[in-house]
Design a protein around this motif. Sequence first.
Motif, short mmCIF file in Angstrom:
data_model
loop_
_atom_site.label_atom_id
_atom_site.label_comp_id
_atom_site.label_asym_id
_atom_site.label_seq_id
_atom_site.Cartn_x
_atom_site.Cartn_y
_atom_site.Cartn_z
N ILE A 27 -3.52 -1.82 -9.83
CA ILE A 27 -2.66 -0.95 -9.02
C ILE A 27 -2.60 -1.37 -7.55
CG2 ILE A 27 -2.38 1.42 -8.17
CD1 ILE A 27 -3.40 2.37 -10.90
N PHE A 28 -3.73 -1.82 -7.00
CA PHE A 28 -3.77 -2.11 -5.56
C PHE A 28 -3.60 -3.58 -5.20
CE2 PHE A 28 -6.11 1.95 -5.86
CZ PHE A 28 -5.39 2.70 -4.93
N SER A 29 -3.44 -4.46 -6.20
CA SER A 29 -3.32 -5.89 -5.90
C SER A 29 -2.07 -6.20 -5.08
CB SER A 29 -3.30 -6.71 -7.20
OG SER A 29 -4.59 -6.76 -7.76
N GLY A 30 -1.05 -5.38 -5.19
CA GLY A 30 0.15 -5.61 -4.41
C GLY A 30 0.01 -5.24 -2.95
N ILE A 31 -1.14 -4.63 -2.61
CA ILE A 31 -1.37 -4.20 -1.23
C ILE A 31 -2.53 -4.97 -0.59
CG2 ILE A 31 -1.91 -2.21 0.24
CD1 ILE A 31 -0.90 -0.42 -2.03
N TRP A 32 -3.63 -5.06 -1.31
CA TRP A 32 -4.81 -5.75 -0.82
C TRP A 32 -5.17 -6.91 -1.75
CZ3 TRP A 32 -6.24 -0.16 -1.30
CH2 TRP A 32 -5.89 0.56 -0.15
N LEU A 79 4.63 10.89 -21.01
CA LEU A 79 5.50 11.61 -20.08
C LEU A 79 5.07 11.39 -18.64
CD1 LEU A 79 5.86 14.96 -22.07
CD2 LEU A 79 7.47 13.05 -21.99
N GLY A 80 3.76 11.44 -18.40
CA GLY A 80 3.23 11.25 -17.05
C GLY A 80 3.54 9.87 -16.51
N ASN A 81 3.40 8.85 -17.34
CA ASN A 81 3.71 7.48 -16.91
C ASN A 81 5.16 7.35 -16.50
OD1 ASN A 81 1.10 6.88 -17.58
ND2 ASN A 81 1.60 5.61 -19.36
N ARG A 82 6.03 7.98 -17.27
CA ARG A 82 7.46 7.90 -16.97
C ARG A 82 7.77 8.54 -15.61
NH1 ARG A 82 11.70 6.37 -19.83
NH2 ARG A 82 13.76 7.26 -19.43
N LEU A 83 7.16 9.68 -15.35
CA LEU A 83 7.37 10.36 -14.08
C LEU A 83 6.80 9.56 -12.90
CD1 LEU A 83 6.59 14.05 -15.11
CD2 LEU A 83 8.83 13.09 -14.51
N MET A 84 5.61 9.01 -13.09
CA MET A 84 4.97 8.24 -12.02
C MET A 84 5.77 6.99 -11.70
SD MET A 84 2.43 10.03 -11.06
CE MET A 84 1.72 8.84 -9.95
N ASN A 85 6.27 6.31 -12.72
CA ASN A 85 7.05 5.10 -12.48
C ASN A 85 8.38 5.40 -11.79
OD1 ASN A 85 5.19 3.26 -13.62
ND2 ASN A 85 5.92 3.72 -15.67
N ALA A 86 8.88 6.60 -12.03
CA ALA A 86 10.15 6.98 -11.41
C ALA A 86 9.99 7.38 -9.95
CB ALA A 86 10.78 8.14 -12.19
N PRO A 89 6.66 4.28 -7.77
CA PRO A 89 6.59 2.92 -8.31
C PRO A 89 5.51 2.09 -7.63
CG PRO A 89 8.50 3.19 -6.89
CD PRO A 89 7.93 4.55 -7.09
N LEU A 90 4.84 1.27 -8.43
CA LEU A 90 3.77 0.44 -7.90
C LEU A 90 4.33 -0.67 -7.03
CD1 LEU A 90 1.44 0.04 -11.02
CD2 LEU A 90 1.29 1.72 -9.18
N PRO A 91 3.60 -1.08 -6.00
CA PRO A 91 4.05 -2.21 -5.17
C PRO A 91 4.10 -3.49 -5.99
CG PRO A 91 1.77 -1.60 -4.66
CD PRO A 91 2.31 -0.52 -5.54
N GLY A 92 5.05 -4.33 -5.70
CA GLY A 92 5.17 -5.59 -6.43
C GLY A 92 5.95 -5.47 -7.73
N GLY A 93 6.46 -4.29 -8.03
CA GLY A 93 7.27 -4.14 -9.22
C GLY A 93 6.52 -3.82 -10.49
N ALA A 261 -2.04 5.45 -8.22
CA ALA A 261 -0.63 5.09 -8.09
C ALA A 261 -0.01 5.77 -6.87
CB ALA A 261 0.12 5.47 -9.36
N ILE A 262 -0.34 7.03 -6.67
CA ILE A 262 0.20 7.76 -5.51
C ILE A 262 -0.32 7.14 -4.21
CG2 ILE A 262 0.18 9.97 -4.30
CD1 ILE A 262 0.10 11.31 -7.08
N LEU A 263 -1.61 6.83 -4.17
CA LEU A 263 -2.20 6.21 -2.98
C LEU A 263 -1.55 4.85 -2.71
CD1 LEU A 263 -5.99 7.05 -3.46
CD2 LEU A 263 -4.41 8.06 -1.79
N ALA A 264 -1.36 4.06 -3.76
CA ALA A 264 -0.75 2.74 -3.60
C ALA A 264 0.67 2.86 -3.07
CB ALA A 264 -0.76 1.99 -4.94
N PHE A 265 1.40 3.85 -3.54
CA PHE A 265 2.77 4.07 -3.09
C PHE A 265 2.83 4.35 -1.60
CE2 PHE A 265 6.29 7.03 -2.26
CZ PHE A 265 7.37 6.26 -2.71
N TYR A 266 1.91 5.21 -1.12
CA TYR A 266 1.93 5.56 0.30
C TYR A 266 1.35 4.46 1.17
CZ TYR A 266 3.59 10.25 -0.68
OH TYR A 266 4.35 11.31 -1.07
#
Length: 270
Positions: A27-32, A79-86, A89-93, A261-266
């Motif tokens: 999850i965090f590889s796109g940031i750090w 269902l949760g995954n679908r909402l989170m991805n919408a 979204p994770l950094p880096g796609g 995922a939420i932390l990575a988004f922000y």
Amino acid sequence: MLQKGLNSFQIKVIALILMVFDHIHYIFSGIWDIPMWFTMLGRVSAPLFIFISANGMRYTKHPEKYMLRLWAGSVFMSLGNRLMNAYFPLPGGGIIMNNIFSTLFISALVIYCIRKIQERKREGQPFVRYLLLMAVPVVSSFLIVLTMLAPGLTAVSTVIMALVPSVLFCEGSFLFALLGVGFYFCLDSKKRLSLFYALFCLFVLFTGYRPGEGLLSVFTADIQWLMIFALPVMLLYNKQKGAGMKYFFYLFYPAHIYLFAILAFYFAGR
């Protein structure tokens, strides 16, 4: 008096810790710059959860209730995954596809049906309904593929995928689902367990090896074979349940993924 080995609760805690390392990397590889060994440690996690689940099917007095919990967890994660991805979204796609509940449910379902078929055969009773029930994850896979390819039916495939775990679209695909079934039939013999798991990991190693990239590819391209290091932990299992807190693991699994995922988004947006 201290008991030798590790009980079910202790093995789940080990799997949980290693799982967190793996998800931090993903999850965090796109940031750090998260070290690769984080995800290497994580390769051990899923097999341990599958192993404990297979043992759970061996010892539980209420397999139907156990499978219902796994199914509910699978639906929630879908269902949760679908909402989170919408919305986050994770950094880096990258996208969140984690749902070990679906894999555990399919393994448990197959184990349950095989046991019922064996019982019915001994009693001279028909067992066709259990054969049909066992085929549900396979049928759902075909239906998902067909509806994904058919124009205007993608929403149908989404609903099927969420409600009916399938062998093709569960985490780890059919291999991990079959791994749980194999574990179940090896639980009475550590030698049989070791041989089965070693051969399984060897198969994973060869399927992940890329000749054009040389031997180094097994450490950089597909490192799933590192799951072999879960075996020593499995061999320490003392067939004891240990502490309760069964719902803790059901809650922690989606909670930490979605929090990350939420932390990575922000963090990515700063």
